[in-house]
Design a protein around this motif. Sequence first.
Motif, short mmCIF file in Angstrom:
data_model
loop_
_atom_site.label_atom_id
_atom_site.label_comp_id
_atom_site.label_asym_id
_atom_site.label_seq_id
_atom_site.Cartn_x
_atom_site.Cartn_y
_atom_site.Cartn_z
N ILE A 422 -71.78 -21.81 -48.12
CA ILE A 422 -72.69 -22.28 -47.06
C ILE A 422 -74.00 -21.51 -47.07
O ILE A 422 -74.01 -20.27 -47.15
CB ILE A 422 -72.02 -22.14 -45.68
N ALA A 423 -75.08 -22.25 -46.97
CA ALA A 423 -76.41 -21.66 -46.81
C ALA A 423 -77.01 -22.13 -45.49
O ALA A 423 -76.73 -23.24 -45.03
CB ALA A 423 -77.31 -22.06 -47.97
N TYR A 424 -77.82 -21.27 -44.91
CA TYR A 424 -78.56 -21.63 -43.69
C TYR A 424 -80.04 -21.65 -44.02
O TYR A 424 -80.59 -20.70 -44.60
CB TYR A 424 -78.27 -20.62 -42.58
N VAL A 425 -80.69 -22.74 -43.64
CA VAL A 425 -82.13 -22.88 -43.83
C VAL A 425 -82.76 -23.10 -42.46
O VAL A 425 -82.31 -23.97 -41.69
CB VAL A 425 -82.46 -24.07 -44.75
N SER A 426 -83.78 -22.34 -42.14
CA SER A 426 -84.44 -22.42 -40.84
C SER A 426 -85.73 -23.22 -40.96
O SER A 426 -86.59 -22.92 -41.80
CB SER A 426 -84.74 -21.02 -40.32
N LEU A 427 -85.85 -24.26 -40.12
CA LEU A 427 -87.10 -25.01 -40.01
C LEU A 427 -87.62 -24.86 -38.59
O LEU A 427 -86.90 -24.45 -37.69
CB LEU A 427 -86.86 -26.49 -40.32
#
Length: 976
Positions: A422-427
């Motif tokens: 799992i990766a988390y990407v912040s927008l």
Amino acid sequence: MKRKVLTLLTFVFIQIIQAQVQGVNPLLAKDSITQNVWVDSIMKTMSVDEKIGQLFMIQAYSNKDKKHEDFISNMVTKYHVGNIIFMQGTPDKQVVLNNKYQELAKIPLMVGFDGEWGLDMRLKNTYRFPWNMTLGAIQDTVLLQEVGKRIGEHCKRVGIHVNFAPVVDVNTNPNNPIIGNRSFGESKENVAEKSIAFTKGMQGVGVLANAKHFPGHGDTEADSHHTLPTINFSKQRLDSIELYPFKKIFGAGVGSVMTAHLSIPALETNPKLPSSLSKSVVTNLLQDQLGFKGLVITDGLNMKGAANYSTPAEIDLAAILAGNDMLLIPQDVPGSIRLIKKALVEGKLTEERLNHSVKKILKAKYLVGLNKYKPIATENVVKDINSPYDEVLHRKLIKNSITVLKNEGGILPIKNLKDKKIAYVSLGSDSGSDFYEMLKNYTKVDKVSDKHLSVLNKKLEKYNLIVIGFHKSNKNPWKGYKFSNKDLVWLQEIARNHKVILDVFASPYSLLQVSSFSNIEGIVMSYQNSKLAQELSAQALFGAFDLKGKLPVSIQNEFKVGHGLLVDGLDVLQYTIPEEAGVSSEKLSIIDKRIDTILQEKMSPGGQILVAKDGMVIYNKSFGYHTLDKKLPVKNSDIYDLASLTKILASLPMIMKAEEERKISLFSNLGDILPRYSKSNKDTLLLKEVLSHYGRLRSWIPFYLHTKDSITGENSTKFYRKKRTPKFSIKVAKNLYLAKEYKDSIYKQIVDSEQRKRIGYKYSDLGYYIFKEILERKYKRPLNKLVEEQFYQSIGANRMTYLPLNKFSKEEIVPTERDNYFRHQLVHGYVHDMGAAMLGGVGGHAGLFANANDVAKIMQMFLQDGSYGGKKYLEPETVHKFNKRYYENKKVRRGLGFDKPQLNPKVKATCGCVSDVSFGHSGFTGTYTWADPATGVVYVFLSNRIYPTMRNYGLVKSNIRTKIQQDIQDAILMAE
């Protein structure tokens, strides 16, 4: 014909509603006779000037200077102003000023406030509840009543009598610049239902609610603070949509209404005349047709929507002539008084009309208790309005609001963690750090970012699930919520190439910009970017609780109002505060004092303590430093050498699994399972006896002493090398390698060791050397790989491992002892136990490293009868079988592998306060964990008390670990 019937039914419905409203007078007290006597007695003593003064509610601040305070005092004493609305400041100062101004008033002042989401809307150091749009997603209206009640209690505590809430506007226009998040949504039924529940809660504790902004501000594209918005709809449309919730809440007994500054040609022929100043709206529609009998209060008369119409004094007079009872934030009180008195003389305003409003105001004052006014207590104000109960309620509200819009392939909740990368990407333009930190409590999640989309996509190739958080400012409900063009492109490109869960921490209207949702597997609406919203939404993604929110507005044709998928939670840990689990945080805080003692007396350089109850982590703190030099503070993610906790967290789960799969039997003899024991003095030992420490095994064997040079006392070169070679391949510590053949020597020493002659209980590590060998033979896999694959990966215990230096940096691993007798170095990242070290770091009795959070997961799995995260790891019968004493009549307190509460009161295995069905273990390095099915408590204590030397026995002698266990129990009793 059908149209005529429908028209007739509509007319009848309106008549019924109006009849119901006509019968409701929200200003009448239960003791209305006494109320009227009090009002009449006041009226008889009042001059015309004093009556006129009652019409004004002027704004007061608690963050301004003495000049402002003197101005307010003068307004109260000279102009007989009867009401004030407090604006910005602090609660402590507001209470002081409240008492001061009340003391000056001949008739007690009615104090107003604009606190739609709580006192935080205006005051610092106060509590903030979610915006109405968030609350609009909640299906349980009881929660709306609770939040209304709690806001009302906060208001009362600081002397507020009328709170200008709830917003009853139906927000049908996504471009509305001023209502938006302040509305419960676009469904008139939902708005009405939520508004009524909120009102009941607040008025139930004696604070008047205020329905605003009549006749409806929800479908405008202008802000009445800056201009006069136009609502250009027919009467039929207004009656059907805008007025619907007002009629409903009038029937439910709301105490007051706020008239809005709007241009409504269908109701008022003069398009420049604000509706707040229109007799057609305020008197004819609101009071005559709809029969509203509560207080009618204008919106702020400093707003441009009204202020641009005429002079301040003329506006105030116009508002009274239109039918308003109270003038909110008038800009020229002296001038208005003069003009009102002139109108009385000229007959434009009758004294009867003036008395009508004054009587209503006095009735309202009686209703809120001002007939028995007492000064507000000034002590503990901030504490009283920021209680743990407020956060418990806030958590309930957020949990019930989170809305799942899309769940393709059952991507939610996230499970089967063994298969997930799992990766988390912040927008977005705001931080998602709280979201990310909470995600990491459940499994390994990497934050991935880059300035270039192509590079980002390349980095994301190794992941099979991407969690995208869209984060916008939570400072106030008017803050911008839209995606940037860059964010929209990046969202679509990431979703095109990966499985994606999009979690939106902003207004649901933000999704109107998204051109396509086809490539996004999961969409979660979390509504706000507060710390609690971030933390709880992260928990929700992993199934900490059921998701049942419903969308309060429509997102074009994609997601209609009321849309929301029900997603069942899993049995994973939640993270919350003690009160949500029925525990007293105040009582539990004694643990902090225990920590102070540990550090002051150098029982350990630092540690971690975790407490969970009923699956809710209520205390999870790290304290101190890695070592006494105090350079590296302990973090919750840091891992400790668990020592003998390895027995129940690694070996025991595999033993239980093997027993379930009939690879072993508790009634098997060692000699039958391992041939090397068949002709030993241990051949007839039952596995059940060994697990119960009833097998007459020696407590331990100092294997390392047998590898020392008999003359020099140093490690013999016969057995050790400083560099790895094919022959010396067992890594014991940094620059220390043991001959690989010596592993057989260790097992031979155990086989040949003498048995204790005396039958009875004796704690021993040797049995777990034996179990390690059994398990590895049966499964043909090393023990560390077995538990990783069978338990840790899928349960999300990514920070629980053998051989930690293979996965973590030294900065994440807490060192143990400065060894001057065997390894001659600081033992850091290598197991402290000498025997386990000589097996290469993987022992059945020692070698496991973890943080408190991951220890709690395994203990919670045991507590939940072998299940966790929607997966069954062990059968309930297996857990119960092992959590049982089989030799209690022989004075053996142990279960099968598990330690159990002491039978001898002099022994301090536990606090003596846990149930007999409880279980756990302690570790030599200063570790301890215990679970109690009777109370639902899991307790984890990790430390490196053996730093700098194992002779540091302060932690052991003080029994501080079990004293903390008692503290936990006391906190539960305190809460009950």
